[in-house]
Motif scaffolding. Structure first.
Motif, PDB file in Angstrom:
ATOM      1  N   UNK A  57       0.834  -1.176   0.000  1.00 30.05           N
ATOM      2  CA  UNK A  57       0.000   0.000   0.000  1.00 30.05           C
ATOM      3  C   UNK A  57       0.885   1.247   0.000  1.00 30.05           C
ATOM      4  N   UNK A  58       0.405   2.263  -0.664  1.00 29.49           N
ATOM      5  CA  UNK A  58       1.066   3.569  -0.692  1.00 29.49           C
ATOM      6  C   UNK A  58       0.126   4.572  -0.049  1.00 29.49           C
ATOM      7  N   UNK A  59       0.537   5.161   1.066  1.00 32.29           N
ATOM      8  CA  UNK A  59      -0.241   6.184   1.762  1.00 32.29           C
ATOM      9  C   UNK A  59       0.350   7.545   1.419  1.00 32.29           C
ATOM     10  N   UNK A  60      -0.485   8.434   0.880  1.00 38.01           N
ATOM     11  CA  UNK A  60      -0.016   9.736   0.410  1.00 38.01           C
ATOM     12  C   UNK A  60      -0.740  10.880   1.109  1.00 38.01           C
ATOM     13  N   UNK A  61       0.035  11.768   1.709  1.00 39.40           N
ATOM     14  CA  UNK A  61      -0.503  12.995   2.288  1.00 39.40           C
ATOM     15  C   UNK A  61      -0.308  14.151   1.330  1.00 39.40           C
ATOM     16  N   UNK A  62      -1.056  15.193   1.539  1.00 39.23           N
ATOM     17  CA  UNK A  62      -1.017  16.361   0.652  1.00 39.23           C
ATOM     18  C   UNK A  62      -0.127  17.458   1.227  1.00 39.23           C
ATOM     19  N   UNK A  63      -0.015  18.533   0.474  1.00 37.33           N
ATOM     20  CA  UNK A  63       0.802  19.661   0.884  1.00 37.33           C
ATOM     21  C   UNK A  63       0.046  20.660   1.738  1.00 37.33           C
ATOM     22  N   UNK A  64       0.761  21.666   2.202  1.00 38.39           N
ATOM     23  CA  UNK A  64       0.169  22.692   3.061  1.00 38.39           C
ATOM     24  C   UNK A  64      -0.744  23.628   2.288  1.00 38.39           C
ATOM     25  N   UNK A  65      -0.574  23.714   0.973  1.00 37.47           N
ATOM     26  CA  UNK A  65      -1.374  24.642   0.183  1.00 37.47           C
ATOM     27  C   UNK A  65      -2.546  24.012  -0.539  1.00 37.47           C
ATOM     28  N   UNK A  66      -2.774  22.734  -0.339  1.00 35.24           N
ATOM     29  CA  UNK A  66      -3.862  22.077  -1.050  1.00 35.24           C
ATOM     30  C   UNK A  66      -4.193  20.739  -0.437  1.00 35.24           C
ATOM     31  N   UNK A  67      -5.059  20.009  -1.094  1.00 35.27           N
ATOM     32  CA  UNK A  67      -5.514  18.737  -0.572  1.00 35.27           C
ATOM     33  C   UNK A  67      -5.179  17.586  -1.498  1.00 35.27           C
ATOM     34  N   UNK A  68      -5.943  16.522  -1.343  1.00 37.90           N
ATOM     35  CA  UNK A  68      -5.686  15.304  -2.109  1.00 37.90           C
ATOM     36  C   UNK A  68      -6.087  15.427  -3.574  1.00 37.90           C
ATOM     37  N   UNK A  69      -6.641  16.569  -3.963  1.00 34.86           N
ATOM     38  CA  UNK A  69      -6.986  16.778  -5.370  1.00 34.86           C
ATOM     39  C   UNK A  69      -5.775  17.173  -6.220  1.00 34.86           C
ATOM     40  N   UNK A  70      -4.594  17.262  -5.631  1.00 35.22           N
ATOM     41  CA  UNK A  70      -3.383  17.619  -6.375  1.00 35.22           C
ATOM     42  C   UNK A  70      -3.172  16.661  -7.541  1.00 35.22           C
ATOM     43  N   UNK A  71      -2.743  17.199  -8.685  1.00 34.68           N
ATOM     44  CA  UNK A  71      -2.638  16.401  -9.920  1.00 34.68           C
ATOM     45  C   UNK A  71      -1.738  15.186  -9.775  1.00 34.68           C
ATOM     46  N   UNK A  72      -0.643  15.291  -9.051  1.00 30.76           N
ATOM     47  CA  UNK A  72       0.252  14.146  -8.912  1.00 30.76           C
ATOM     48  C   UNK A  72      -0.367  13.053  -8.049  1.00 30.76           C
ATOM     49  N   UNK A  93      -3.282   1.380  -8.822  1.00 30.93           N
ATOM     50  CA  UNK A  93      -4.104   0.183  -8.580  1.00 30.93           C
ATOM     51  C   UNK A  93      -4.101  -0.791  -9.760  1.00 30.93           C
ATOM     52  N   UNK A  94      -3.919  -0.291 -10.981  1.00 31.62           N
ATOM     53  CA  UNK A  94      -3.827  -1.163 -12.158  1.00 31.62           C
ATOM     54  C   UNK A  94      -2.561  -2.011 -12.131  1.00 31.62           C
ATOM     55  N   UNK A  95      -1.604  -1.596 -11.284  1.00 32.93           N
ATOM     56  CA  UNK A  95      -0.359  -2.351 -11.117  1.00 32.93           C
ATOM     57  C   UNK A  95      -0.373  -3.156  -9.819  1.00 32.93           C
ATOM     58  N   UNK A  96      -1.527  -3.230  -9.173  1.00 30.05           N
ATOM     59  CA  UNK A  96      -1.650  -4.007  -7.949  1.00 30.05           C
ATOM     60  C   UNK A  96      -1.246  -3.284  -6.683  1.00 30.05           C
ATOM     61  N   UNK A  97      -1.122  -1.962  -6.742  1.00 30.26           N
ATOM     62  CA  UNK A  97      -0.742  -1.182  -5.564  1.00 30.26           C
ATOM     63  C   UNK A  97      -1.951  -0.388  -5.089  1.00 30.26           C
ATOM     64  N   UNK A  98      -2.371  -0.646  -3.859  1.00 33.56           N
ATOM     65  CA  UNK A  98      -3.449   0.142  -3.256  1.00 33.56           C
ATOM     66  C   UNK A  98      -2.888   1.509  -2.880  1.00 33.56           C
ATOM     67  N   UNK A  99      -3.669   2.548  -3.115  1.00 33.27           N
ATOM     68  CA  UNK A  99      -3.253   3.917  -2.792  1.00 33.27           C
ATOM     69  C   UNK A  99      -4.287   4.535  -1.869  1.00 33.27           C
ATOM     70  N   UNK A 100      -3.819   5.041  -0.738  1.00 31.42           N
ATOM     71  CA  UNK A 100      -4.686   5.753   0.204  1.00 31.42           C
ATOM     72  C   UNK A 100      -4.298   7.228   0.174  1.00 31.42           C
TER      73      UNK A 100
END
Length: 186
Positions: A1-16, A25-32
């Motif tokens: 699993x890959x857990x990703x937090x966002x930056x101070x200037x935005x949220x999880x809608x960031x393009x990256x 997920x298409x490569x078998x990696x769950x992303x939170x």
């Protein structure tokens, strides 16, 4: 699993973050994608780093199930949080997107020690025009993969030799390859 937090200037809608959540997920990696409590509460300004770290620590048990390897990651301030907390939380590696190596125009205020001090495998992906640290500013051992023409949000100008889609592919392909290299079960 890959857990990703966002930056101070935005949220999880960031393009990256969105590109990784769509591709991996298409490569078998769950992303939170983890939204910090200050954003959930509707505040526009991030709290101090200590509070960001505490919130990440509080969320971690929901991400790391028994025997489930988790890569801690994030973009910008979220990358700093991941670097500072990953080892103590039992993460297997750290993904740092748009790591803010220093405040814009202040290279003497380096945060390279946060990257070097993880004690874990670290992948840094950085825009070539990032004012918080261009790839060539990173010290040996923390050299990032460059997104050509990308700024701190990985946006590329129209006149760049790279399209926005190509820039996002650099990120998703690089991270996917790196995760596969870490081993099965991520």
């Amino acid at each position: 699993m890959l857990a990703l937090g966002h930056g101070a200037g935005g949220g999880v809608e960031a393009r990256d973050l969105q590109a990784l959540a769509a591709a991996l997920p298409h490569e078998g990696v769950a992303v939170a994608l983890v939204e910090q409590p200050w954003r959930v509460a509707g505040r526009k300004v991030a709290p101090a780093p200590k509070a960001l770290d505490e919130a990440w620590r509080a969320l971690w048990p929901a991400l790391a199930g028994p025997g489930l390897p988790v890569v801690a990651g994030g973009r910008s301030a979220g990358a700093r949080v991941a670097c500072r907390t990953a080892a103590e939380l039992g993460a297997v590696a750290v993904l740092a997107l748009s790591f803010p190596l220093h405040p814009p125009g202040r290279p003497e205020k380096s945060r390279a020690d946060e990257l070097a001090g993880t004690g874990l495998p670290v992948l840094v992906v950085q825009g070539g025009r990032d004012p918080f640290g261009r790839p060539e500013e990173f010290p040996p051992g923390t050299a990032p993969v460059e997104v050509p023409g990308g700024d701190h949000g990985f946006a590329v100008p129209k006149k760049a030799g790279t399209t926005q889609e190509e820039a996002l592919s650099v990120i998703t392909d690089t991270v996917g390859t790196w995760l596969r290299g870490l081993g099965e079960g991520i």
